[in-house]
Design a protein around this motif. Sequence first.
Motif, PDB file in Angstrom:
ATOM      1  N   GLY A  86       0.835  -1.272  -0.018  1.00 31.10           N
ATOM      2  CA  GLY A  86       0.030   0.077   0.176  1.00 31.10           C
ATOM      3  C   GLY A  86       0.870   1.368  -0.094  1.00 31.10           C
ATOM      4  O   GLY A  86       2.042   1.300  -0.465  1.00 31.10           O
ATOM      5  N   ARG A 184      -3.287  -6.538   1.604  1.00 23.67           N
ATOM      6  CA  ARG A 184      -3.150  -5.048   1.933  1.00 23.67           C
ATOM      7  C   ARG A 184      -3.772  -4.755   3.286  1.00 23.67           C
ATOM      8  O   ARG A 184      -3.211  -3.971   3.923  1.00 23.67           O
ATOM      9  N   THR A 185      -4.753  -5.288   3.566  1.00 23.65           N
ATOM     10  CA  THR A 185      -5.577  -5.309   4.757  1.00 23.65           C
ATOM     11  C   THR A 185      -4.968  -5.640   5.777  1.00 23.65           C
ATOM     12  O   THR A 185      -4.428  -5.127   7.011  1.00 23.65           O
ATOM     13  N   SER A 188      -1.387  -3.544   6.292  1.00 30.50           N
ATOM     14  CA  SER A 188      -1.828  -2.247   6.818  1.00 30.50           C
ATOM     15  C   SER A 188      -1.697  -2.281   8.211  1.00 30.50           C
ATOM     16  O   SER A 188      -1.116  -1.510   9.225  1.00 30.50           O
ATOM     17  N   GLN A 189      -2.458  -3.313   8.757  1.00 31.23           N
ATOM     18  CA  GLN A 189      -2.528  -3.520  10.333  1.00 31.23           C
ATOM     19  C   GLN A 189      -1.039  -3.759  10.751  1.00 31.23           C
ATOM     20  O   GLN A 189      -1.034  -3.046  11.968  1.00 31.23           O
ATOM     21  N   ASN A 192       0.846  -0.183  10.790  1.00 32.23           N
ATOM     22  CA  ASN A 192       0.387   0.568  11.508  1.00 32.23           C
ATOM     23  C   ASN A 192       0.795   0.541  13.157  1.00 32.23           C
ATOM     24  O   ASN A 192       0.980   1.532  13.859  1.00 32.23           O
TER      25      ASN A 192
END
Length: 214
Positions: A86, A184-185, A188-189, A192
């Motif tokens: 991402g 991607r989900t 991303s977690q 972060n």
Amino acid sequence: MLVFVRDFRNLFLLLVACLSLALPRLSHAQDELPDVLIKRISTEVLDTIRADKAIRSGDLSKVIVLVDSRIMPNVDFQRMTASAVGPAWRQASAEQQKRLEEEFKILLVRTYAGALAQVTTQTISMKPFRASPDDKEVVVRSEIKGAGDPIQLDYRLEKTPGQGFGWKIYNLNVLGVWLVETYRTQFSQEINAKGLDGLITTLSERNKSNNKKG
């Protein structure tokens, strides 16, 4: 903790395995329409996997050779990795990008090993292909038919310019779930929570754990 794709991984692997005979006819494939290319390769590969007991038994060394020599040349893996990571990909250093590609590739190769043994009597059925001759990106839709309900398998391909011109895959869909968006989900977690280096570490540790399990 990063939770990797599991529910459809075997189906996804069957899809990717269907690309592994592309190189022997690369010059011919450059002139093929994307759906014709996918159909031909898929049919040949299903036959090949059935005939290779080592691949069907999950011989990782043979799977790695198969992926490196036959599959990866037909995949825009940098685009696939960048899309899975991402927006953070643009902030990653060259070394971080290299590590992410390496670990992501190992993750997928290890997943392949657990799925190739499941190919038995499946056949490929292509859905109608709709695209303009000027399109640079297309979707090829297909189904795997065998025991049980048909399995939806779709490919996103891009036309690559220059020497070696042809079509390359950059995303895969199994039963309505696109691989890149799913990762991607998850990525991303992890980014972060731990940053890019944390994602690299998590992927590396996951791959080491899988390697110990065999």
